[in-house]
Write an enzyme that holds these catalytic residues in place. Sequence first.
Site, mmCIF file in Angstrom:
data_model
loop_
_atom_site.group_PDB
_atom_site.id
_atom_site.type_symbol
_atom_site.label_atom_id
_atom_site.label_comp_id
_atom_site.label_asym_id
_atom_site.label_seq_id
_atom_site.Cartn_x
_atom_site.Cartn_y
_atom_site.Cartn_z
ATOM 1 N N LYS A 4 -62.669 -54.693 45.580
ATOM 2 C CA LYS A 4 -62.377 -56.121 45.793
ATOM 3 C C LYS A 4 -60.892 -56.306 46.056
ATOM 4 O O LYS A 4 -60.050 -55.963 45.219
ATOM 5 C CB LYS A 4 -62.815 -56.936 44.573
ATOM 6 C CG LYS A 4 -62.652 -58.443 44.774
ATOM 7 C CD LYS A 4 -63.416 -59.229 43.732
ATOM 8 C CE LYS A 4 -63.252 -60.724 43.918
ATOM 9 N NZ LYS A 4 -64.024 -61.489 42.921
ATOM 10 N N ASN B 36 -57.217 -70.996 38.534
ATOM 11 C CA ASN B 36 -57.510 -70.439 37.215
ATOM 12 C C ASN B 36 -56.520 -69.341 36.906
ATOM 13 O O ASN B 36 -56.060 -68.625 37.793
ATOM 14 C CB ASN B 36 -58.952 -69.922 37.130
ATOM 15 C CG ASN B 36 -59.063 -68.468 37.533
ATOM 16 O OD1 ASN B 36 -58.772 -67.570 36.744
ATOM 17 N ND2 ASN B 36 -59.443 -68.231 38.782
ATOM 18 N N LYS C 296 -68.758 -60.773 35.202
ATOM 19 C CA LYS C 296 -67.361 -61.053 34.870
ATOM 20 C C LYS C 296 -66.570 -59.747 34.800
ATOM 21 O O LYS C 296 -67.094 -58.729 34.339
ATOM 22 C CB LYS C 296 -67.333 -61.760 33.504
ATOM 23 C CG LYS C 296 -65.964 -62.126 33.007
ATOM 24 C CD LYS C 296 -65.675 -63.592 33.199
ATOM 25 C CE LYS C 296 -64.269 -63.964 32.727
ATOM 26 N NZ LYS C 296 -63.220 -63.562 33.669
ATOM 27 N N ASN D 269 -60.189 -62.085 46.728
ATOM 28 C CA ASN D 269 -59.964 -62.619 45.400
ATOM 29 C C ASN D 269 -59.162 -63.916 45.582
ATOM 30 O O ASN D 269 -58.926 -64.359 46.705
ATOM 31 C CB ASN D 269 -59.221 -61.589 44.539
ATOM 32 C CG ASN D 269 -59.469 -61.796 43.050
ATOM 33 O OD1 ASN D 269 -59.434 -62.926 42.566
ATOM 34 N ND2 ASN D 269 -59.710 -60.726 42.325
ATOM 35 N N CYS E 62 -57.012 -58.922 40.605
ATOM 36 C CA CYS E 62 -56.828 -60.069 39.706
ATOM 37 C C CYS E 62 -55.358 -60.460 39.699
ATOM 38 O O CYS E 62 -54.499 -59.636 39.356
ATOM 39 C CB CYS E 62 -57.285 -59.739 38.290
ATOM 40 S SG CYS E 62 -56.949 -61.123 37.166
ATOM 41 N N LEU F 139 -58.878 -62.429 32.797
ATOM 42 C CA LEU F 139 -59.852 -61.393 32.453
ATOM 43 C C LEU F 139 -60.367 -61.451 31.020
ATOM 44 O O LEU F 139 -60.533 -60.427 30.366
ATOM 45 C CB LEU F 139 -59.270 -59.996 32.724
ATOM 46 C CG LEU F 139 -59.007 -59.663 34.188
ATOM 47 C CD1 LEU F 139 -58.286 -58.322 34.277
ATOM 48 C CD2 LEU F 139 -60.301 -59.618 34.984
#
Lengths: 242, 305
Positions: B166, B69, B45, B193, B131, B73
Amino acid sequence: MKKGKFTLVENTALVPGMHRLTFSGDGSGIVPGQFAEVAVPGYFLRRPFSVAGFDGGSLTLAVRVRGEGTAALAALAPGAELDIVTGLGNGFDLSAAGERPLLIGGGSGVGVLWPLCRALAADGASVTAALGFNSGTESFYVSDFAALGARTEVYTADGSRGRRGLVTAALGDFEYSSVYACGAAPMLQIIDREAGAKAQFSLEARMGCGFGACMGCTVETVNGPRRVCKDGPVFRGGELIW
Amino acid sequence: MVNTAVNLCGVELENPVIPASGAFGYGREFAEIYDINCLGAFAIKGTTAYPRFGNPTPRIADAPGGMLNSVGLQNPGVEDVVNVELPALAKVYSKKVLANVCGFSIGEYVSVAERLDAEDIVGWIELNVSCPNVHGGGMSFGACCEGAAAVTREVKRVTKKPVIVKLTPNVTDIVPIARACADAGADGLSLINTVLAMRIDPAARRPVLANVTGGLSGGAVFPIALRMVYQVYEAVDIPIVGMGGVSTARDVIEMMLAGATAVGVGAANLTNPFAAKEIIEALPAEMEKYGITNLVDIIGGAHNG
């Protein structure tokens, strides 16, 4: 936690918008208060439901129609085969029940208390089940509790069945050694305030996975963030930050 | 007998299947139900310097062929990850993890990466500059070449482990950003992502997610992810971890043909907790079906010349 195939045997509309779905399949290894995640055909995420009955060869879910996924599930006919994950969450702690456990259920929260009532009654406890509904026409599962030998009292907001008023009045109406509750958050908050450490609550949440991986259903507690699906759905009185 | 082994930035993997960050926690929920040593590896995670609750709930929504979602984080912070999560994991898992690192400043990325670099179980540092659910961190670095390159360059200074960046799909063109990371010293790239998205509750006339927007994942994004892996493969010479909606062994093969060396599995783990294991078990038969003996031979195989 187990994943398996279940066949819908019976789909009963208990009251409008509230269905009891009984499946045949492996219902073993379940603790009262645990929930199940149902893969609904045509939908991506599984839908979580409290388990309203189980034994070695069957599983019963109480399903309130909330949106498209639950409506699709409630529309299924017997014979439908579904993929269901069972044994999720911590379940109720029965060892804390004492001699006079008081079960308080509100609306769709009533179902999960039935297997608990059955287990407590089998342990020889003197169980009182206080079941709250908006009105008599919305009440369900009442005779099922009575059939277990529990003292069963209905509370309705409009007084059309049983006692008039909020089901939380049961805290004053009966002596209790412990309280087990499931229902809307305002109801649980009152119980938390009045019964404190004697209480255990089963929470409802919008979930992603249902087994603790996605962090979708986190709530704040005095012990830090906790996942409703994995650390709950049962929390102790005094634990939650409302 | 087929060979599923691949090599990701110098580390040998028994197979290319890697549960993706955010869909596998720190491994322990899955270790309860199957032996996670069957995995090629997995990504932990997203981890930040300090504990985070994440965004308000609801932060999960269903979508056609996928899910949204906006977790934001949630994690216990790097100290807890190092002192609690990784030691617990090491008891049940003998392979390496991709340590997914996130931050709200370059300094935070560097300090978290440096802390995780010291852990034996960490095989790679995965820099989460993508993210979509936090403000002032994550994607705000990865949505431009300069930000992505700066994070990559600074983290490379503090770790000897391979650094995999990423990438976010929420950009006009992912290729220049991929190139900028490679030029800044990235050892590999992982993509994609989640795709920025939303749902609205018609009865409430409000967004379903408390955060308004969230990231779409699941089968719905697979063709987008495949296209981006294909494009990035043509532009860089470093290994790619392809991910986005992968849910079958066939998807793994498609991803590798597009150019992936290893393949991430995300949302599929959430709807079927056994998904990664089942994909790994299905892979040899799927390879035989397409006449593949050595999986490494098909990496980038869909490109001409």
